[in-house]
Design an enzyme around this catalytic site. Sequence first.
Site, mmCIF file in Angstrom:
data_model
loop_
_atom_site.group_PDB
_atom_site.id
_atom_site.type_symbol
_atom_site.label_atom_id
_atom_site.label_comp_id
_atom_site.label_asym_id
_atom_site.label_seq_id
_atom_site.Cartn_x
_atom_site.Cartn_y
_atom_site.Cartn_z
ATOM 1 C CG HIS A 196 -2.206 0.757 1.005
ATOM 2 N ND1 HIS A 196 -3.218 0.286 0.209
ATOM 3 C CD2 HIS A 196 -2.636 1.947 1.457
ATOM 4 C CE1 HIS A 196 -4.217 1.132 0.201
ATOM 5 N NE2 HIS A 196 -3.890 2.162 0.941
ATOM 6 C CG ASP A 247 -9.186 6.475 8.238
ATOM 7 O OD1 ASP A 247 -9.551 6.354 9.423
ATOM 8 O OD2 ASP A 247 -8.960 7.567 7.711
ATOM 9 C CD GLU A 267 -10.335 9.926 10.281
ATOM 10 O OE1 GLU A 267 -10.757 10.156 9.123
ATOM 11 O OE2 GLU A 267 -9.608 8.943 10.563
#
Length: 540
Positions: free
Chosen positions: A111, A170, A285
């Site tokens: 990632h 997340d 957030e």
Amino acid sequence: MENQVNWLIENRTSVLVLIFVIARLISAVGLTLDLAVCKGCLSLTMLDLEGHIDFHNTQVAATDFGNHKTALPAGVLYPRSVADVASLVTSIYKLSGGGSNLTVAARGHAHSLNGQAQAEGGIVINMGSMKGGIRVDKKGMYAEVSGGELWIELLNATLEVGLAPKSWTDYLYLTVGGTLSNAGVSGQAFRHGPQITNVYHLEVVTGKGDVLTCSKHHNAQLFHAVLGGLGQFGIITKATVALEPAPHRVKWIRVLYSDFKTFTQDQENLISRPEEGELTFDYVEGFVIVNNGGLLSNWRSSFFSPQNPVKVSSLNTTGRVLYCLEMTLNYMHENFDKVDEDVTWLLSSLHFIPGSVFMTDLSYVEFLDRVHTSEIKLQKQGLWDVPHPWLNLMVPKSKIHEFDARVFKDILRNTSSGPILIYPMNRNKWDDKMSAVTPEEDIFYLVGLLRSALRSERRGGPNSEEFLRDQNERILDFCNREGMGVKQYLPQYSTESEWKKHFGGKWNRFSEWKATYDPSAILAPGQRIFSRPARSPLAL
């Protein structure tokens, strides 16, 4: 002729063996030629491994999530144990003394954004193949987990005994070792700190091939170096992660703001509430809507239900830059009757646009795994495996309003290529002994431009990779020119001077740790922090 036939009959076993050997040599000639190009690779084929090294199908480790940089490795190790990892690194470390340029990169779920987990011409370690299992200690409130396990796998294992890790990212389809090598942040970080501050012990393979365990009290220097160390000092093969009782369900709330000052004041007040004795949200957030043609086109449809008291169209927000504050309140089944009252009380102190409250109720797992749900939808549309020119910045509190005026309301105005996250964190929840760096102010903001480029977009078009990367450069130029004191999260630098500026006062210590734990600079070359020391030529 008869004598030759008799000889063949008498020596048939030897002849068959010779034919077999010749056939194997012919079939392997391609591999031999490949290894001849790679100094040291031939010796790696002789390692006694539980897993194996693939020198053929190396394209699988040549790209990453960013889909921007391609770097073909010489081989890919699929380890079955920490001994495999240590054996490979030890061998390459020894080869480096004779002139080999082989390097090693640990690859989790790939990632990374700009080749950070790549090793061009080197060996990439597929950490996902080393599944060491997960051991959960319910009484001790911790879990021992392999560095190659995904966070979603750790979550599922801990939920079986009613526990869960405290701090998250997340997206849960990331490896434990991968996020701990960076920091690991999400909306829980204001309370619990990043993931790197919620670890008790590590098992690490250093750049010399040594397998060491470490903690705050044992091999503390290595422990602090590796956490947030961008893979420069060792490969995390096991971690002991702190746990807490897992809630059953979550109230997920979003509210809207049109005034940035009010939005940030409310965010800062929420993360500054005392931890003990006062009710507060569990996750905070936010995100920016810079191209608002109506909320329905920008928000997930799950937030529009008959329970929402106000129709979206009545908010009249078209054409305005908006800010969304996103919060959750976790609860147990037995507290269901009280949770709505608690949410109402918490919202009463906020100053959002009247009527802009959108709320949903879902399981704890559904909330934590929310991004994966979106991933599945994007994959079906062919919009997941595309270039991701992401930019993640940590902006000091004192500069966030200047950043809003120049970036959100100017550079990014009228763009719509992906989420723009913004939320504050408390610096006192980070451990300054660790490698990870943050702005020096007590409160700083994580700003994440999580944008995707369309392959079908014309070159230079508003959704093209070139256009989005140009915007990123304009933002970075602005921050540098104005002396904003911004730090990159998941940094993407390419020169030593940039890295020195990034680490600031930690640079000398960072360099000393490199010399101690990876003196040949063979680990994580894709970060482009350290150059390889010059060596004498090595013969195969």
